[in-house]
Each structure stands twice: as C-alpha cells, then as structure tokens.
Design a protein around this motif. Structure first.
Motif, PDB file in Angstrom:
ATOM      1  N   LEU A  21       0.516  -1.122  -0.115  1.00  0.00           N
ATOM      2  CA  LEU A  21       0.036   0.137   0.044  1.00  0.00           C
ATOM      3  C   LEU A  21       0.760   1.410   0.030  1.00  0.00           C
ATOM      4  CD1 LEU A  21      -2.821  -0.948   2.482  1.00  0.00           C
ATOM      5  CD2 LEU A  21      -2.967  -0.642   0.022  1.00  0.00           C
ATOM      6  N   THR A  22       2.014   1.113   0.797  1.00  0.00           N
ATOM      7  CA  THR A  22       2.816   2.391   0.954  1.00  0.00           C
ATOM      8  C   THR A  22       3.341   2.644  -0.806  1.00  0.00           C
ATOM      9  OG1 THR A  22       3.462   1.793   3.117  1.00  0.00           O
ATOM     10  CG2 THR A  22       4.892   3.296   1.645  1.00  0.00           C
ATOM     11  N   VAL A  23       4.195   1.701  -1.116  1.00  0.00           N
ATOM     12  CA  VAL A  23       4.424   1.609  -2.669  1.00  0.00           C
ATOM     13  C   VAL A  23       3.377   2.534  -3.521  1.00  0.00           C
ATOM     14  CG1 VAL A  23       5.576   0.669  -4.487  1.00  0.00           C
ATOM     15  CG2 VAL A  23       6.365   0.116  -2.133  1.00  0.00           C
ATOM     16  N   THR A  24       2.246   1.546  -3.505  1.00  0.00           N
ATOM     17  CA  THR A  24       0.994   2.043  -4.377  1.00  0.00           C
ATOM     18  C   THR A  24       0.774   3.608  -4.066  1.00  0.00           C
ATOM     19  OG1 THR A  24       0.051  -0.137  -4.556  1.00  0.00           O
ATOM     20  CG2 THR A  24      -1.203   1.928  -5.064  1.00  0.00           C
ATOM     21  N   GLY A  25       0.740   4.062  -2.886  1.00  0.00           N
ATOM     22  CA  GLY A  25       0.422   5.531  -2.418  1.00  0.00           C
ATOM     23  C   GLY A  25       1.457   6.361  -3.199  1.00  0.00           C
ATOM     24  N   LEU A  26       2.703   5.948  -2.803  1.00  0.00           N
ATOM     25  CA  LEU A  26       3.935   6.874  -3.191  1.00  0.00           C
ATOM     26  C   LEU A  26       3.912   6.983  -4.877  1.00  0.00           C
ATOM     27  CD1 LEU A  26       6.982   5.571  -1.018  1.00  0.00           C
ATOM     28  CD2 LEU A  26       5.769   7.820  -1.232  1.00  0.00           C
ATOM     29  N   ALA A  27       3.573   5.793  -5.477  1.00  0.00           N
ATOM     30  CA  ALA A  27       3.296   5.814  -7.053  1.00  0.00           C
ATOM     31  C   ALA A  27       2.353   6.799  -7.528  1.00  0.00           C
ATOM     32  CB  ALA A  27       3.348   4.520  -7.582  1.00  0.00           C
ATOM     33  N   LEU A  28       1.087   6.765  -6.723  1.00  0.00           N
ATOM     34  CA  LEU A  28       0.093   7.626  -7.190  1.00  0.00           C
ATOM     35  C   LEU A  28       0.257   9.029  -6.919  1.00  0.00           C
ATOM     36  CD1 LEU A  28      -3.168   5.473  -5.948  1.00  0.00           C
ATOM     37  CD2 LEU A  28      -2.367   5.982  -8.356  1.00  0.00           C
ATOM     38  N   GLY A  29       0.973   9.294  -5.840  1.00  0.00           N
ATOM     39  CA  GLY A  29       1.593  10.776  -5.391  1.00  0.00           C
ATOM     40  C   GLY A  29       2.174  11.217  -6.438  1.00  0.00           C
ATOM     41  N   SER A  30       3.325  10.541  -6.745  1.00  0.00           N
ATOM     42  CA  SER A  30       4.352  10.882  -7.785  1.00  0.00           C
ATOM     43  C   SER A  30       3.620  11.088  -8.915  1.00  0.00           C
ATOM     44  CB  SER A  30       5.508   9.926  -8.174  1.00  0.00           C
ATOM     45  OG  SER A  30       6.193   9.765  -6.442  1.00  0.00           O
ATOM     46  N   LEU A  31       2.856  10.482  -9.380  1.00  0.00           N
ATOM     47  CA  LEU A  31       2.230  10.719 -10.644  1.00  0.00           C
ATOM     48  C   LEU A  31       1.348  11.862 -10.749  1.00  0.00           C
ATOM     49  CD1 LEU A  31       1.285   9.409 -13.452  1.00  0.00           C
ATOM     50  CD2 LEU A  31      -0.386   8.114 -12.499  1.00  0.00           C
ATOM     51  N   ALA A  32       0.694  12.358  -9.522  1.00  0.00           N
ATOM     52  CA  ALA A  32       0.143  13.374  -9.457  1.00  0.00           C
ATOM     53  C   ALA A  32       0.831  14.662  -9.605  1.00  0.00           C
ATOM     54  CB  ALA A  32      -1.018  13.279  -8.117  1.00  0.00           C
ATOM     55  N   VAL A  33       1.924  14.756  -8.889  1.00  0.00           N
ATOM     56  CA  VAL A  33       2.756  15.594  -8.904  1.00  0.00           C
ATOM     57  C   VAL A  33       3.293  15.983 -10.215  1.00  0.00           C
ATOM     58  CG1 VAL A  33       4.950  16.622  -7.932  1.00  0.00           C
ATOM     59  CG2 VAL A  33       3.129  15.891  -6.553  1.00  0.00           C
ATOM     60  N   PHE A  34       3.797  14.936 -10.943  1.00  0.00           N
ATOM     61  CA  PHE A  34       4.492  14.855 -12.049  1.00  0.00           C
ATOM     62  C   PHE A  34       3.190  15.472 -13.165  1.00  0.00           C
ATOM     63  CE2 PHE A  34       5.205  12.864 -16.234  1.00  0.00           C
ATOM     64  CZ  PHE A  34       6.608  13.339 -16.596  1.00  0.00           C
ATOM     65  N   THR A  35       2.222  14.792 -13.021  1.00  0.00           N
ATOM     66  CA  THR A  35       1.181  15.599 -14.204  1.00  0.00           C
ATOM     67  C   THR A  35       0.876  16.902 -13.902  1.00  0.00           C
ATOM     68  OG1 THR A  35       0.286  13.112 -14.277  1.00  0.00           O
ATOM     69  CG2 THR A  35      -1.353  14.915 -15.079  1.00  0.00           C
ATOM     70  N   ALA A  36       0.594  17.425 -12.603  1.00  0.00           N
ATOM     71  CA  ALA A  36       0.483  18.675 -12.515  1.00  0.00           C
ATOM     72  C   ALA A  36       1.554  19.668 -12.955  1.00  0.00           C
ATOM     73  CB  ALA A  36       0.233  18.979 -10.827  1.00  0.00           C
ATOM     74  N   GLY A  37       2.802  19.148 -12.682  1.00  0.00           N
ATOM     75  CA  GLY A  37       3.949  19.906 -13.310  1.00  0.00           C
ATOM     76  C   GLY A  37       3.916  19.981 -14.804  1.00  0.00           C
ATOM     77  N   ARG A  38       3.631  18.904 -15.548  1.00  0.00           N
ATOM     78  CA  ARG A  38       3.360  18.779 -16.974  1.00  0.00           C
ATOM     79  C   ARG A  38       2.633  20.012 -17.367  1.00  0.00           C
ATOM     80  NH1 ARG A  38       5.726  14.745 -20.571  1.00  0.00           N
ATOM     81  NH2 ARG A  38       3.785  15.371 -21.817  1.00  0.00           N
ATOM     82  N   ARG A  39       1.336  19.966 -16.712  1.00  0.00           N
ATOM     83  CA  ARG A  39       0.365  20.928 -17.086  1.00  0.00           C
ATOM     84  C   ARG A  39       0.627  22.281 -16.936  1.00  0.00           C
ATOM     85  NH1 ARG A  39      -4.007  18.917 -13.472  1.00  0.00           N
ATOM     86  NH2 ARG A  39      -3.765  16.833 -13.906  1.00  0.00           N
ATOM     87  N   MET A  40       1.501  22.740 -15.744  1.00  0.00           N
ATOM     88  CA  MET A  40       1.597  23.827 -15.373  1.00  0.00           C
ATOM     89  C   MET A  40       2.903  24.337 -16.400  1.00  0.00           C
ATOM     90  SD  MET A  40       3.788  25.226 -12.123  1.00  0.00           S
ATOM     91  CE  MET A  40       5.299  24.645 -12.634  1.00  0.00           C
ATOM     92  N   LEU A  41       3.698  23.488 -16.772  1.00  0.00           N
ATOM     93  CA  LEU A  41       4.794  23.865 -17.992  1.00  0.00           C
ATOM     94  C   LEU A  41       4.042  23.972 -19.351  1.00  0.00           C
ATOM     95  CD1 LEU A  41       7.824  21.553 -17.230  1.00  0.00           C
ATOM     96  CD2 LEU A  41       7.625  23.976 -16.918  1.00  0.00           C
TER      97      LEU A  41
END
Length: 96
Positions: A32-52
């Motif tokens: 569950l920890t690994v899954t949570g970290l992966a989902l959080g990282s994906l959300a931050v990465f996606t938000a960064g791409r959208r911002m750029l």
C-alpha cells in the motif's frame, strides 16, 4: 534423565501463526505504501507537466530574459554612478 533437561535454555517458543500474520500484514502495508507513493508521484508529475504547458514562456527562456534585464540594470547603475562621480570630481575645480 528427564526430557525437560534436554531443552536448550535459549530456545524461543514463538507463535508461528502470529508471526506469519504479522509478516503478511507488513507485506500488505509495504504494498500500500508503494502504491500510495506511485500515485502521489504521478499526480505531482502530471500537475507539473500541465503547469509547464500553460506557461507563456519556458522556464529557461524566462530565466534568460531575467538575466538580460539584470545585466542591463547593472550597466545602467554603473553608468549612473560614473556620471555622478565625474560630476563631483570635475564640477567645481576652483573650490577648496
């Protein structure tokens, strides 16, 4: 001799079902920890791409523009200081 005397004094009598349950729960928690970290990282990465993509200028271009502005302001400051210094040094030769 009794059978009780043959047992090692350092032996541990642990409940293997409890240890197995703890290991399974730990593995589930790690998953569950690994899954949570992966989902959080994906959300931050996606938000960064959208911002750029929404930016008018790329960050490197914006930095280059700001650097040129800073250099121009520095040159203007140096020139103003030199003009003021020249005015003080040559403005009134007979006064002393």
């Amino acid at each position: 001799m009794n059978a009780h005397h043959h047992r090692s004094p350092a032996s541990i009598d642990a409940d293997t079902r409890l240890i197995t349950t703890a290991a399974v729960l730990t593995a589930i928690g790690a998953g569950l920890t690994v899954t949570g970290l992966a989902l959080g990282s994906l959300a931050v990465f996606t938000a960064g791409r959208r911002m750029l993509h929404r930016m008018e200028q790329a960050p490197a271009q914006k930095a280059a523009v700001k650097w040129e502005q800073a250099k121009a302001a520095s040159r203007a400051g140096v020139q103003a200081w030199q003009v003021a210094a020249d005015g003080r040094n040559g403005g009134s030769p007979g006064s002393a």
